[in-house]
Design a protein around this motif. Structure first.
Motif, PDB file in Angstrom:
ATOM      1  N   SER A  84       0.817  -1.221   0.000  1.00 13.38           N
ATOM      2  CA  SER A  84       0.000   0.000   0.000  1.00 13.38           C
ATOM      3  C   SER A  84       0.842   1.259   0.000  1.00 13.38           C
ATOM      4  O   SER A  84       0.334   2.355  -0.286  1.00 13.38           O
ATOM      5  CB  SER A  84      -0.924   0.017   1.223  1.00 13.38           C
ATOM      6  N   GLY A  85       2.123   1.125   0.354  1.00 12.50           N
ATOM      7  CA  GLY A  85       2.994   2.284   0.442  1.00 12.50           C
ATOM      8  C   GLY A  85       2.790   3.107   1.693  1.00 12.50           C
ATOM      9  O   GLY A  85       3.327   4.209   1.823  1.00 12.50           O
ATOM     10  N   ILE A  86       2.023   2.591   2.648  1.00 13.35           N
ATOM     11  CA  ILE A  86       1.767   3.306   3.910  1.00 13.35           C
ATOM     12  C   ILE A  86       2.671   2.708   4.976  1.00 13.35           C
ATOM     13  O   ILE A  86       2.355   1.687   5.591  1.00 13.35           O
ATOM     14  CB  ILE A  86       0.287   3.199   4.319  1.00 13.35           C
ATOM     15  N   VAL A  91      -7.922   2.903 -13.506  1.00 13.38           N
ATOM     16  CA  VAL A  91      -7.898   4.131 -12.705  1.00 13.38           C
ATOM     17  C   VAL A  91      -6.750   4.097 -11.699  1.00 13.38           C
ATOM     18  O   VAL A  91      -5.982   5.062 -11.566  1.00 13.38           O
ATOM     19  CB  VAL A  91      -9.248   4.317 -11.976  1.00 13.38           C
ATOM     20  N   ILE A  92      -6.643   2.981 -10.976  1.00 10.85           N
ATOM     21  CA  ILE A  92      -5.617   2.886  -9.931  1.00 10.85           C
ATOM     22  C   ILE A  92      -4.217   2.928 -10.538  1.00 10.85           C
ATOM     23  O   ILE A  92      -3.315   3.608 -10.011  1.00 10.85           O
ATOM     24  CB  ILE A  92      -5.835   1.607  -9.097  1.00 10.85           C
ATOM     25  N   ASN A  93      -4.010   2.230 -11.636  1.00 12.00           N
ATOM     26  CA  ASN A  93      -2.681   2.223 -12.269  1.00 12.00           C
ATOM     27  C   ASN A  93      -2.326   3.585 -12.841  1.00 12.00           C
ATOM     28  O   ASN A  93      -1.170   4.036 -12.741  1.00 12.00           O
ATOM     29  CB  ASN A  93      -2.640   1.159 -13.368  1.00 12.00           C
ATOM     30  N   THR A  94      -3.290   4.272 -13.443  1.00 11.40           N
ATOM     31  CA  THR A  94      -3.033   5.616 -13.968  1.00 11.40           C
ATOM     32  C   THR A  94      -2.677   6.574 -12.845  1.00 11.40           C
ATOM     33  O   THR A  94      -1.744   7.385 -12.957  1.00 11.40           O
ATOM     34  CB  THR A  94      -4.275   6.131 -14.730  1.00 11.40           C
ATOM     35  N   HIS A  95      -3.428   6.471 -11.738  1.00 10.24           N
ATOM     36  CA  HIS A  95      -3.137   7.320 -10.573  1.00 10.24           C
ATOM     37  C   HIS A  95      -1.745   7.017 -10.020  1.00 10.24           C
ATOM     38  O   HIS A  95      -0.997   7.945  -9.667  1.00 10.24           O
ATOM     39  CB  HIS A  95      -4.202   7.091  -9.503  1.00 10.24           C
ATOM     40  N   ALA A  96      -1.377   5.738  -9.967  1.00  5.61           N
ATOM     41  CA  ALA A  96      -0.053   5.357  -9.452  1.00  5.61           C
ATOM     42  C   ALA A  96       1.054   5.854 -10.368  1.00  5.61           C
ATOM     43  O   ALA A  96       2.115   6.314  -9.893  1.00  5.61           O
ATOM     44  CB  ALA A  96       0.018   3.843  -9.299  1.00  5.61           C
ATOM     45  N   LYS A 124      -0.013   3.737  -5.132  1.00  2.00           N
ATOM     46  CA  LYS A 124      -0.937   2.740  -5.658  1.00  2.00           C
ATOM     47  C   LYS A 124      -1.935   2.364  -4.569  1.00  2.00           C
ATOM     48  O   LYS A 124      -1.587   1.704  -3.580  1.00  2.00           O
ATOM     49  CB  LYS A 124      -0.189   1.495  -6.133  1.00  2.00           C
ATOM     50  N   VAL A 125      -3.158   2.785  -4.756  1.00  2.00           N
ATOM     51  CA  VAL A 125      -4.205   2.512  -3.782  1.00  2.00           C
ATOM     52  C   VAL A 125      -4.484   1.012  -3.755  1.00  2.00           C
ATOM     53  O   VAL A 125      -4.575   0.361  -4.803  1.00  2.00           O
ATOM     54  CB  VAL A 125      -5.476   3.302  -4.125  1.00  2.00           C
ATOM     55  N   MET A 126      -4.617   0.459  -2.565  1.00  2.00           N
ATOM     56  CA  MET A 126      -4.951  -0.956  -2.409  1.00  2.00           C
ATOM     57  C   MET A 126      -6.457  -1.126  -2.512  1.00  2.00           C
ATOM     58  O   MET A 126      -7.213  -0.462  -1.797  1.00  2.00           O
ATOM     59  CB  MET A 126      -4.442  -1.472  -1.064  1.00  2.00           C
TER      60      MET A 126
END
Length: 418
Positions: free
Chosen positions: A145-147, A207-212, A218-220
């Motif tokens: 999650s990168g958190i 959507v998630i990959n474009t945002h990342a 990268k949103v989980m």
């Protein structure tokens, strides 16, 4: 630590002698039956019979019975006791499905029992050696999650059902832009014709990959892959191929054998949803305690486990919620902790943050607020920010009211949750 025996604690209610009821429980769940049989020799009993290793009477002559029994008389008094039974590992080996048959099995049907709750289980190392446990747990969830620290701020797609794949993806885009860490399907959203699983995964992951790619975050997203084994394998592999980082399964729907197989084959964290838990526990003298139940699923491979939430919309008391959450962070074995992320949900908002942190004394958690984010007066983005502000303030020792003076989105959230 136990090496060659299994132990289970029970809250027992009986109209007769608790010692007699405990002996019947031990016999029924090992070598005995309702009559003496020639083959049950002293040598066999010594080798295979369950033992009553502890019994403490808690209450006597209480005018309550929980389960109907043949021949019960109105107003009949009961005794309540805490009982510990022990079985030799050799009876069943390190098998989770057969463990359930042993520690629960027919016990709830016994005439001698008018109430019974399985409180806890203790397992020997052989179970840790046999089962994978969580492959990702807290550390892997944080990595994907990168958190690196603090709670994961999450939500559930709402409305629970009714959106198609494109509408779901549009909401995910808004949540990603708001800074969300974690999103999950509602447990009611699986693979219906209105929102097919494959379409939803492809649209959401675009959507998630474009945002990342744009932000580095990268949103989980926990996609609900609940189904039969072939369906779950296909769905898991699709999520993995599309770059997803989490899958979700409804434990009571897929069953223990299904969860074990999913745990063995998964290459992604498993978000374990406990929907249906109420029918296993709601009566205080029937069923399972979460302390015992969650150990089974952690060994089977769950990485996140739902624990309800403080001041939740359901019937569970706060003390019970917090005991469940603390248990998720408590190691099961010295060399295989099997600790998992507790997931707080059910009517959560910024208002519950201080009590959650005070009870857990940790930020190793996922807090999923559906209405608390989606219904924020200023939109889902403001809902995400209000929850994060609440956690930042609480961890820093600042009251929510003080922080809200300079953070209007938090102030609106507190007004909404009042």
């Amino acid at each position: 630590m136990l090496t060659d025996r299994i132990e289970a604690d029970y809250l027992l209610e009986t109209t007769g002698s608790p010692e007699k009821a405990a002996d019947v429980m031990a016999g029924e769940q090992s070598s005995g039956t309702f009559v003496a049989i020639p083959g049950e020799t002293p040598e066999l009993k010594e080798r295979s019979a369950a033992r009553v290793v502890h019994l403490t009477v808690l209450e006597e002559n209480v005018p309550v019975r929980s389960l109907p029994s043949p021949g019960a008389r109105p107003g009949e008094k009961v005794t309540r006791a805490k009982v510990t039974l022990s079985w030799p590992l050799a009876n069943l080996g390190p098998s989770l499905p057969n463990l359930l048959a042993t520690v629960a099995g027919n016990l709830f049907e016994l005439r001698q029992v008018s109430g019974l709750k399985l409180l806890d289980i203790r397992l020997p190392q052989a179970f840790a050696d046999r089962y994978p446990g969580p492959k990702f747990g807290i550390e892997g969830t944080r990595r994907l999650s990168g958190i690196a620290s603090g709670p994961l701020i999450g939500t559930i797609i709402k409305p629970s059902v009714g959106f198609d794949a494109a509408q779901t993806a549009a909401l995910v885009k808004e949540l990603c832009e708001a800074g969300i860490d974690f999103i999950k399907d509602d447990e009611l959203q699986a693979d219906g014709p209105a929102c097919p699983f494959d379409d939803r995964v492809r649209e959401v992951m675009k959507v998630i990959n474009t945002h990342a790619d744009r932000t580095g975050k990268k949103v989980m997203y926990a996609f609900n892959l609940t189904g039969d084994m072939d369906e779950m394998r296909h769905r898991h592999d699709l999520v993995l191929a599309q770059g997803g980082t989490c899958v979700m399964a409804s434990l009571n729907s897929v069953g223990l054998a299904g969860m074990i197989e999913l745990g063995r084959m998964t290459q992604l964290p498993i978000h374990a949803h406990r929907n249906g838990w109420g029918y296993l526990t709601r009566h205080p003298l029937l069923g399972w305690s979460y302390v015992a139940w969650q150990k089974i699923w952690r060994l089977a491979g769950a990485d996140h486990m739902h624990v309800n939430g403080i001041a939740n919309k359901f019937s569970e008391e706060d003390d019970s919620v917090m005991a469940s959450a603390l248990e998720c962070l408590t190691p099961m074995f010295p060399d295989k902790p099997c600790t998992v992320m507790p997931v707080f949900s059910s009517g959560q908002s910024a208002r519950q943050v201080p009590a959650t942190f005070a009870g857990l004394k940790s930020t190793d958690l996922i807090m999923t607020a559906g209405g608390g984010i989606m219904a924020h007066p200023d939109g889902p983005g403001a809902g995400v920010r209000s929850l994060r502000e609440a956690w930042d303030a609480t961890v820093a020792g600042v009251s929510l009211e003080e922080r809200a003076r300079t953070h209007p989105e938090l102030g609106r959230a507190l007004e909404m949750a009042a």
